[in-house]
Design a protein around this motif. Structure first.
Motif, PDB file in Angstrom:
ATOM      1  N   ALA A  69       0.831  -1.206   0.000  1.00  0.00           N
ATOM      2  CA  ALA A  69       0.000   0.000   0.000  1.00  0.00           C
ATOM      3  C   ALA A  69       0.863   1.253   0.000  1.00  0.00           C
ATOM      4  O   ALA A  69       0.572   2.228  -0.712  1.00  0.00           O
ATOM      5  CB  ALA A  69      -0.918  -0.015   1.215  1.00  0.00           C
ATOM      6  N   ALA A  70       1.934   1.240   0.790  1.00  0.00           N
ATOM      7  CA  ALA A  70       2.826   2.404   0.853  1.00  0.00           C
ATOM      8  C   ALA A  70       3.487   2.668  -0.489  1.00  0.00           C
ATOM      9  O   ALA A  70       3.554   3.818  -0.959  1.00  0.00           O
ATOM     10  CB  ALA A  70       3.884   2.188   1.934  1.00  0.00           C
ATOM     11  N   VAL A  71       3.978   1.620  -1.123  1.00  0.00           N
ATOM     12  CA  VAL A  71       4.659   1.770  -2.418  1.00  0.00           C
ATOM     13  C   VAL A  71       3.666   2.221  -3.497  1.00  0.00           C
ATOM     14  O   VAL A  71       3.937   3.143  -4.277  1.00  0.00           O
ATOM     15  CB  VAL A  71       5.348   0.453  -2.817  1.00  0.00           C
ATOM     16  N   THR A  72       2.502   1.586  -3.526  1.00  0.00           N
ATOM     17  CA  THR A  72       1.503   1.902  -4.540  1.00  0.00           C
ATOM     18  C   THR A  72       1.020   3.345  -4.440  1.00  0.00           C
ATOM     19  O   THR A  72       0.856   4.035  -5.457  1.00  0.00           O
ATOM     20  CB  THR A  72       0.293   0.947  -4.409  1.00  0.00           C
ATOM     21  N   LEU A  73       0.821   3.825  -3.198  1.00  0.00           N
ATOM     22  CA  LEU A  73       0.308   5.179  -2.997  1.00  0.00           C
ATOM     23  C   LEU A  73       1.418   6.204  -2.786  1.00  0.00           C
ATOM     24  O   LEU A  73       1.153   7.351  -2.443  1.00  0.00           O
ATOM     25  CB  LEU A  73      -0.658   5.191  -1.810  1.00  0.00           C
ATOM     26  N   GLN A  74       2.663   5.760  -2.999  1.00  0.00           N
ATOM     27  CA  GLN A  74       3.839   6.640  -2.968  1.00  0.00           C
ATOM     28  C   GLN A  74       4.022   7.364  -1.629  1.00  0.00           C
ATOM     29  O   GLN A  74       4.361   8.544  -1.579  1.00  0.00           O
ATOM     30  CB  GLN A  74       3.770   7.651  -4.118  1.00  0.00           C
ATOM     31  N   ALA A  75       3.780   6.637  -0.558  1.00  0.00           N
ATOM     32  CA  ALA A  75       4.089   7.169   0.768  1.00  0.00           C
ATOM     33  C   ALA A  75       5.580   6.992   1.011  1.00  0.00           C
ATOM     34  O   ALA A  75       6.122   5.905   0.824  1.00  0.00           O
ATOM     35  CB  ALA A  75       3.277   6.435   1.832  1.00  0.00           C
ATOM     36  N   GLU A  76       6.232   8.035   1.447  1.00  0.00           N
ATOM     37  CA  GLU A  76       7.689   7.972   1.642  1.00  0.00           C
ATOM     38  C   GLU A  76       8.072   7.394   2.996  1.00  0.00           C
ATOM     39  O   GLU A  76       9.243   7.056   3.214  1.00  0.00           O
ATOM     40  CB  GLU A  76       8.290   9.374   1.528  1.00  0.00           C
ATOM     41  N   SER A  77       7.104   7.318   3.902  1.00  0.00           N
ATOM     42  CA  SER A  77       7.414   6.845   5.246  1.00  0.00           C
ATOM     43  C   SER A  77       6.207   6.134   5.839  1.00  0.00           C
ATOM     44  O   SER A  77       5.078   6.304   5.387  1.00  0.00           O
ATOM     45  CB  SER A  77       7.820   8.015   6.146  1.00  0.00           C
ATOM     46  N   ILE A  78       6.482   5.331   6.875  1.00  0.00           N
ATOM     47  CA  ILE A  78       5.440   4.602   7.590  1.00  0.00           C
ATOM     48  C   ILE A  78       5.599   4.848   9.079  1.00  0.00           C
ATOM     49  O   ILE A  78       6.681   4.658   9.632  1.00  0.00           O
ATOM     50  CB  ILE A  78       5.504   3.082   7.318  1.00  0.00           C
ATOM     51  N   HIS A  79       4.511   5.289   9.712  1.00  0.00           N
ATOM     52  CA  HIS A  79       4.500   5.421  11.171  1.00  0.00           C
ATOM     53  C   HIS A  79       3.739   4.227  11.728  1.00  0.00           C
ATOM     54  O   HIS A  79       2.562   4.047  11.427  1.00  0.00           O
ATOM     55  CB  HIS A  79       3.836   6.717  11.602  1.00  0.00           C
ATOM     56  N   PRO A  80       4.381   3.417  12.577  1.00  0.00           N
ATOM     57  CA  PRO A  80       3.719   2.198  13.069  1.00  0.00           C
ATOM     58  C   PRO A  80       2.872   2.389  14.317  1.00  0.00           C
ATOM     59  O   PRO A  80       2.195   1.452  14.748  1.00  0.00           O
ATOM     60  CB  PRO A  80       4.904   1.286  13.373  1.00  0.00           C
TER      61      PRO A  80
END
Length: 456
Positions: A69-80
């Motif tokens: 999901a992050a790669v597809t929607l071009q999110a540069e970071s993930i907060h867990p």
């Protein structure tokens, strides 16, 4: 600074992160399970994507779905956030492999501090006091008996890879050791996939004191004072406050310096918490563990320091240096947090999922904050943690904070499900709590038995 962040969590912490990101001008992506399609974090984010069925293992713990999901929607970071994948080093490594920044410490540091035996060895090397205990992991009952005889009863059994109160048993005598070791080890194996245990001498009476730290990628580390988390049930925190009434200025400086030394020694980056046990009879404190993530109780520290911990997490992950020094940190007033859960205290705190038919969250006045993902008409799903809100208050002093919390809990109305609000109101009104006369055993051994005797 990042342009887009994906929040790999749900509930009030996901909402908290979305709000912090929005204030920094960052777009957000919410992930949700099929059970959370109408959840508040899903509705508030700029974008939202379903990552699987209701079961957490198929959704919020599905690393590949979240990364995709992050790669597809071009999110540069993930907060867990906290819980779920927040302390999973494999997930942090996967983020790095695909070029998505994990907002937290490195996988290496997570592994070092997530294993209690390794963490203990690191603290000894950093000259941070540790509780007398086993030199390494304990794998069988025979070995456990030998260690217990060496350090003396009572002892505490703990899962080496544990957290969240799982795999922990207090053992008062040799007769109790064998059955408790077996059950704790089985629980640890089921919860963490690792049955290794370690043992410590029981510190009693004790306070559970934790120190919040922030560390940037340039090597700067500051502590934001301590929180007192001694009011616990089954090793789960119920109420937290900052600062601790049991700690004076000199000890505050000493325990804060120990937390900073610990973080620097392991090369820590981002927000984290060093947890200690304070022996009230001697004034000595001992390292327990490190939480390599944001914690549920972070708002009390934000209130007394006026430092936004979540925003600092994001800034640090983006490579920014801390814009505060230790001299800038001033502890002002007193803050208290009560966790509001959808549960029934009268029936062994059984979860109480269901539809919220009526809701009033306390508001008004200076120094009151409610972190929640509830809204009227929302259905609390039965698949996740029962916490539905956190009420946080701040006063000029501890008594003012206590009275403000009593007022807030009195105003709170949640209809359609059972909550622990009455339990929290009774707790915050107890004469021992008001006097600050409590330790880690107080809630379970003194307050709760009396509370359960009360008629509905």
């Amino acid at each position: 600074m990042f342009k887009k962040i994906l929040i790999a969590n749900r509930g009030e912490i996901a909402v908290r992160i979305i709000r912090a990101a929005r204030e920094l001008g960052i777009q957000t992506v919410a992930v949700y399970s099929e059970a959370d399609r109408e959840a508040l974090h899903t509705l508030l984010a700029d974008e939202a994507v379903c990552i699987g069925p209701a079961k957490a293992t198929d959704s919020y713990l599905n690393m590949h779905q979240i990364i995709s999901a992050a790669v597809t929607l071009q999110a540069e970071s993930i907060h867990p956030g906290f819980g779920f994948l927040s302390e999973n080093s494999k997930f942090a490594n996967l983020c790095e492999e695909v070029g998505v920044k994990f907002i937290g410490p490195s996988a290496k540091v997570m592994d070092t501090m997530g294993d209690k035996i390794n963490a203990r060895a690191q603290m000894i090397a950093a000259n941070v006091p540790v509780i007398p205990g086993s030199d390494g992991e304990v794998y069988d009952a025979t070995q456990a008996l030998e260690v217990a005889q060496k350090i003396g009863y009572p002892v505490m059994l703990k899962a080496s890879a544990g957290g969240g109160g799982k795999g922990i048993r207090k053992v008062n005598s040799q007769e109790e050791l064998l059955p408790n070791f077996s059950s704790a080890q089985a629980e640890a194996q089921a919860a963490f996939g690792n049955g290794a245990m370690y043992m410590e001498r029981v510190i009693y009476p004790a306070r559970h004191i934790e120190v919040q730290i922030l560390a940037d990628e340039q090597g700067h580390v500051v502590h934001l004072g301590e929180r007192d988390c001694s009011l616990q049930r089954n090793n789960q925190k119920v109420l937290e406050e900052a600062p601790s009434i049991a700690i004076g200025h000199t000890l505050r400086e000493k325990i804060g310096a120990a937390a900073v030394a610990a973080a620097k020694h392991v090369g820590y980056e981002n927000a984290g918490t060093i947890e200690f046990l304070l022996d009230e009879s001697t004034g000595d404190f001992y390292f327990m563990e490190m939480n390599t993530r944001i914690q549920v109780e972070h708002p009390v520290t934000e209130f007394v320091t006026n430092v936004d911990i979540v925003k600092n997490q994001i800034k640090i992950a983006a490579g920014e240096a801390l814009d505060i020094t230790q001299e800038d940190i001033k502890i002002t007033g007193h803050a208290i947090e009560c966790r509001i859960n959808a549960e029934n205290p009268k029936f062994n705190f059984a979860p109480s999922p269901g539809k919220i038919t009526d809701l009033y969250l306390p508001s008004g006045g200076v120094g009151l904050r409610v972190d929640s993902a509830m809204y009227q008409g929302y259905t609390i799903p039965p698949f996740y943690d029962s916490m539905i809100a956190k009420i946080i208050v701040h006063g000029e002093n501890r008594f003012e904070a206590l009275m403000k919390m009593q007022r807030a809990l009195f105003e709170l109305e949640v209809e359609g499900v059972k909550t622990n609000a009455e339990f929290q109101l009774d707790l915050i009104s107890d004469r021992h709590v008001i006097a600050g006369d409590y330790d880690t055993a107080f809630l379970g051994e003194t307050f709760l038995p009396n509370y359960l005797k009360k008629e509905d």
